[in-house]
Design a protein around this motif. Structure first.
Motif, PDB file in Angstrom:
ATOM      1  N   THR A 241       0.845  -1.189   0.000  1.00 33.98           N
ATOM      2  CA  THR A 241       0.000   0.000   0.000  1.00 33.98           C
ATOM      3  C   THR A 241       0.880   1.238   0.000  1.00 33.98           C
ATOM      4  OG1 THR A 241      -0.117   0.201   2.410  1.00 33.98           O
ATOM      5  CG2 THR A 241      -1.796  -1.190   1.338  1.00 33.98           C
ATOM      6  N   VAL A 242       0.279   2.331  -0.423  1.00 29.41           N
ATOM      7  CA  VAL A 242       0.957   3.629  -0.387  1.00 29.41           C
ATOM      8  C   VAL A 242       1.449   3.889   1.029  1.00 29.41           C
ATOM      9  CG1 VAL A 242       0.497   6.112  -0.540  1.00 29.41           C
ATOM     10  CG2 VAL A 242      -0.287   4.571  -2.368  1.00 29.41           C
ATOM     11  N   GLU A 243       0.608   3.615   2.006  1.00 22.02           N
ATOM     12  CA  GLU A 243       0.970   3.856   3.411  1.00 22.02           C
ATOM     13  C   GLU A 243       2.154   2.996   3.850  1.00 22.02           C
ATOM     14  OE1 GLU A 243      -0.103   6.416   5.043  1.00 22.02           O
ATOM     15  OE2 GLU A 243      -1.490   6.890   3.417  1.00 22.02           O
ATOM     16  N   GLU A 244       2.234   1.746   3.365  1.00 25.69           N
ATOM     17  CA  GLU A 244       3.371   0.891   3.720  1.00 25.69           C
ATOM     18  C   GLU A 244       4.685   1.465   3.188  1.00 25.69           C
ATOM     19  OE1 GLU A 244       2.459  -3.751   3.861  1.00 25.69           O
ATOM     20  OE2 GLU A 244       1.611  -2.805   2.067  1.00 25.69           O
ATOM     21  N   VAL A 245       4.659   1.977   1.969  1.00 27.61           N
ATOM     22  CA  VAL A 245       5.879   2.533   1.372  1.00 27.61           C
ATOM     23  C   VAL A 245       6.300   3.795   2.112  1.00 27.61           C
ATOM     24  CG1 VAL A 245       6.907   3.486  -0.729  1.00 27.61           C
ATOM     25  CG2 VAL A 245       5.404   1.483  -0.860  1.00 27.61           C
ATOM     26  N   ILE A 246       5.335   4.642   2.424  1.00 31.32           N
ATOM     27  CA  ILE A 246       5.650   5.868   3.176  1.00 31.32           C
ATOM     28  C   ILE A 246       6.190   5.513   4.565  1.00 31.32           C
ATOM     29  CG2 ILE A 246       4.652   7.922   4.264  1.00 31.32           C
ATOM     30  CD1 ILE A 246       2.723   8.015   1.795  1.00 31.32           C
ATOM     31  N   ALA A 247       5.567   4.544   5.220  1.00 30.50           N
ATOM     32  CA  ALA A 247       6.022   4.120   6.550  1.00 30.50           C
ATOM     33  C   ALA A 247       7.430   3.533   6.488  1.00 30.50           C
ATOM     34  CB  ALA A 247       5.044   3.117   7.154  1.00 30.50           C
ATOM     35  N   ALA A 248       7.719   2.761   5.437  1.00 33.43           N
ATOM     36  CA  ALA A 248       9.059   2.182   5.287  1.00 33.43           C
ATOM     37  C   ALA A 248      10.100   3.287   5.074  1.00 33.43           C
ATOM     38  CB  ALA A 248       9.090   1.194   4.128  1.00 33.43           C
ATOM     39  N   ARG A 249       9.768   4.274   4.238  1.00 33.70           N
ATOM     40  CA  ARG A 249      10.679   5.400   4.007  1.00 33.70           C
ATOM     41  C   ARG A 249      10.943   6.148   5.315  1.00 33.70           C
ATOM     42  NH1 ARG A 249       9.184  10.738   1.936  1.00 33.70           N
ATOM     43  NH2 ARG A 249       7.626  10.473   3.564  1.00 33.70           N
ATOM     44  N   ASP A 250       9.870   6.413   6.055  1.00 35.51           N
ATOM     45  CA  ASP A 250      10.011   7.146   7.311  1.00 35.51           C
ATOM     46  C   ASP A 250      10.803   6.359   8.347  1.00 35.51           C
ATOM     47  OD1 ASP A 250       8.540   9.151   6.103  1.00 35.51           O
ATOM     48  OD2 ASP A 250       6.693   8.722   7.215  1.00 35.51           O
ATOM     49  N   ALA A 251      10.576   5.040   8.415  1.00 35.22           N
ATOM     50  CA  ALA A 251      11.308   4.200   9.368  1.00 35.22           C
ATOM     51  C   ALA A 251      12.779   4.083   8.976  1.00 35.22           C
ATOM     52  CB  ALA A 251      10.662   2.817   9.459  1.00 35.22           C
ATOM     53  N   LEU A 252      13.049   3.967   7.671  1.00 33.17           N
ATOM     54  CA  LEU A 252      14.439   3.910   7.218  1.00 33.17           C
ATOM     55  C   LEU A 252      15.162   5.202   7.569  1.00 33.17           C
ATOM     56  CD1 LEU A 252      16.770   2.580   5.669  1.00 33.17           C
ATOM     57  CD2 LEU A 252      15.734   3.435   3.541  1.00 33.17           C
ATOM     58  N   LYS A 253      14.514   6.322   7.331  1.00 38.77           N
ATOM     59  CA  LYS A 253      15.109   7.622   7.655  1.00 38.77           C
ATOM     60  C   LYS A 253      15.369   7.733   9.160  1.00 38.77           C
ATOM     61  CE  LYS A 253      13.608  11.179   5.398  1.00 38.77           C
ATOM     62  NZ  LYS A 253      12.780  12.312   4.912  1.00 38.77           N
ATOM     63  N   ALA A 254      14.408   7.322   9.967  1.00 38.87           N
ATOM     64  CA  ALA A 254      14.570   7.382  11.427  1.00 38.87           C
ATOM     65  C   ALA A 254      15.686   6.444  11.893  1.00 38.87           C
ATOM     66  CB  ALA A 254      13.252   7.043  12.123  1.00 38.87           C
ATOM     67  N   MET A 255      15.785   5.266  11.264  1.00 36.89           N
ATOM     68  CA  MET A 255      16.839   4.319  11.621  1.00 36.89           C
ATOM     69  C   MET A 255      18.214   4.924  11.327  1.00 36.89           C
ATOM     70  SD  MET A 255      17.538   0.486  10.087  1.00 36.89           S
ATOM     71  CE  MET A 255      18.284   1.025   8.530  1.00 36.89           C
ATOM     72  N   LEU A 256      18.345   5.559  10.180  1.00 32.16           N
ATOM     73  CA  LEU A 256      19.639   6.115   9.789  1.00 32.16           C
ATOM     74  C   LEU A 256      20.007   7.375  10.554  1.00 32.16           C
ATOM     75  CD1 LEU A 256      19.469   5.717   5.905  1.00 32.16           C
ATOM     76  CD2 LEU A 256      20.681   4.264   7.545  1.00 32.16           C
ATOM     77  N   LYS A 257      19.043   8.251  10.753  1.00 33.71           N
ATOM     78  CA  LYS A 257      19.337   9.573  11.293  1.00 33.71           C
ATOM     79  C   LYS A 257      19.085   9.725  12.793  1.00 33.71           C
ATOM     80  CE  LYS A 257      18.683  11.866   6.892  1.00 33.71           C
ATOM     81  NZ  LYS A 257      20.068  12.249   6.674  1.00 33.71           N
ATOM     82  N   ASP A 258      18.172   8.921  13.347  1.00 35.67           N
ATOM     83  CA  ASP A 258      17.775   9.110  14.752  1.00 35.67           C
ATOM     84  C   ASP A 258      17.957   7.875  15.628  1.00 35.67           C
ATOM     85  OD1 ASP A 258      16.927  11.715  14.035  1.00 35.67           O
ATOM     86  OD2 ASP A 258      14.985  10.912  13.384  1.00 35.67           O
ATOM     87  N   GLY A 259      18.575   6.829  15.090  1.00 40.96           N
ATOM     88  CA  GLY A 259      18.768   5.614  15.874  1.00 40.96           C
ATOM     89  C   GLY A 259      17.488   4.830  16.108  1.00 40.96           C
ATOM     90  N   GLY A 260      16.496   5.047  15.258  1.00 43.29           N
ATOM     91  CA  GLY A 260      15.227   4.334  15.378  1.00 43.29           C
ATOM     92  C   GLY A 260      15.377   2.863  15.022  1.00 43.29           C
ATOM     93  N   PRO A 261      14.342   2.079  15.323  1.00 46.06           N
ATOM     94  CA  PRO A 261      14.385   0.658  14.981  1.00 46.06           C
ATOM     95  C   PRO A 261      14.256   0.460  13.471  1.00 46.06           C
ATOM     96  CG  PRO A 261      12.220   1.230  15.817  1.00 46.06           C
ATOM     97  CD  PRO A 261      13.082   2.450  15.978  1.00 46.06           C
ATOM     98  N   PRO A 262      14.750  -0.651  12.967  1.00 43.82           N
ATOM     99  CA  PRO A 262      14.629  -0.923  11.531  1.00 43.82           C
ATOM    100  C   PRO A 262      13.155  -1.065  11.118  1.00 43.82           C
ATOM    101  CG  PRO A 262      16.205  -2.417  12.554  1.00 43.82           C
ATOM    102  CD  PRO A 262      15.505  -1.691  13.664  1.00 43.82           C
ATOM    103  N   PRO A 263      12.870  -0.812   9.844  1.00 47.40           N
ATOM    104  CA  PRO A 263      11.515  -1.009   9.348  1.00 47.40           C
ATOM    105  C   PRO A 263      11.070  -2.458   9.529  1.00 47.40           C
ATOM    106  CG  PRO A 263      12.807   0.258   7.780  1.00 47.40           C
ATOM    107  CD  PRO A 263      13.753  -0.250   8.824  1.00 47.40           C
ATOM    108  N   GLU A 264       9.772  -2.626   9.639  1.00 47.33           N
ATOM    109  CA  GLU A 264       9.197  -3.961   9.791  1.00 47.33           C
ATOM    110  C   GLU A 264       8.296  -4.246   8.598  1.00 47.33           C
ATOM    111  OE1 GLU A 264       7.279  -3.885  13.604  1.00 47.33           O
ATOM    112  OE2 GLU A 264       9.187  -3.925  14.682  1.00 47.33           O
ATOM    113  N   GLY A 265       7.610  -5.374   8.640  1.00 52.90           N
ATOM    114  CA  GLY A 265       6.688  -5.715   7.565  1.00 52.90           C
ATOM    115  C   GLY A 265       7.417  -6.155   6.314  1.00 52.90           C
ATOM    116  N   ARG A 266       6.817  -5.892   5.171  1.00 48.41           N
ATOM    117  CA  ARG A 266       7.361  -6.384   3.902  1.00 48.41           C
ATOM    118  C   ARG A 266       8.736  -5.802   3.579  1.00 48.41           C
ATOM    119  NH1 ARG A 266       3.939  -6.310  -0.695  1.00 48.41           N
ATOM    120  NH2 ARG A 266       2.146  -6.344   0.661  1.00 48.41           N
ATOM    121  N   PHE A 267       9.096  -4.679   4.180  1.00 48.79           N
ATOM    122  CA  PHE A 267      10.395  -4.054   3.922  1.00 48.79           C
ATOM    123  C   PHE A 267      11.402  -4.322   5.047  1.00 48.79           C
ATOM    124  CE2 PHE A 267       7.231  -1.539   1.568  1.00 48.79           C
ATOM    125  CZ  PHE A 267       7.713  -1.740   0.281  1.00 48.79           C
ATOM    126  N   TRP A 268      11.224  -5.403   5.764  1.00 49.34           N
ATOM    127  CA  TRP A 268      12.045  -5.737   6.932  1.00 49.34           C
ATOM    128  C   TRP A 268      13.530  -5.893   6.595  1.00 49.34           C
ATOM    129  CZ3 TRP A 268      14.831 -10.271   7.127  1.00 49.34           C
ATOM    130  CH2 TRP A 268      14.515 -11.232   6.142  1.00 49.34           C
TER     131      TRP A 268
END
Length: 160
Positions: free
Chosen positions: A85-112
């Motif tokens: 879904t559009v929302e899954e892709v946006i969420a994956a982009r946001d999680a990847l950015k947070a993982m790289l820049k803010d020490g967030g957890p890696p993306p989950e779901g289909r983009f794990w």
């Protein structure tokens, strides 16, 4: 202290970079976006189409001219985007950015598999190239939805 280069460019990253699916162009792309990293010169183009409702990706083509990290991220996107879904892709982009820049957890779901890029967080000059494919995909989605809105086909979904 930076991780060893072998940790950054480990076998799975190299496998992903070498096996990018859906390379090329979509003749009937609704959204087509080229993103460039000014830091390293990496380029990723993403073409895509959406379902009738504008909620799910039905086809994708990618054309990466990027480093192994950018190619690995592009591979993960290209492998998993159809049916997302559009929302899954946006969420994956946001999680990847947070993982790289803010020490967030890696993306989950289909983009794990983006978790394999976690060591890139310690290399800020590599963040942009690693994010390029997902930034291009989100921009292509926005372009496709904008075209539909302009033609009166659908209303843009409300995003918070």
């Amino acid at each position: 202290m930076f991780p060893a280069m072998s940790e950054l460019y480990h076998n799975r990253i190299l496998e992903l970079a070498a096996g990018i699916p859906n390379i090329g162009d979509l003749a009937d792309a609704e959204g087509s976006v080229l993103k460039v990293s000014r830091v390293c010169g990496s380029i990723v183009k993403v073409d895509l189409t959406l379902d009738e409702a504008g909620e799910t990706i039905t086809a994708i083509a990618v054309d990466p001219k990027a480093c192994a990290l950018g190619q690995a991220a592009t591979s993960i996107l290209a492998e998993n985007a159809v049916g997302a879904t559009v929302e899954e892709v946006i969420a994956a982009r946001d999680a990847l950015k947070a993982m790289l820049k803010d020490g967030g957890p890696p993306p989950e779901g289909r983009f794990w598999e983006l978790r394999h890029l976690e060591p890139v967080a310690d290399y800020p000059p590599r963040h942009t190239s690693t994010l390029l494919a997902f930034e291009a995909a989100v921009a292509a989605i926005e372009e496709a939805l904008q075209k539909r809105t302009s033609s009166g086909q659908i209303a843009l979904p409300v995003r918070e």
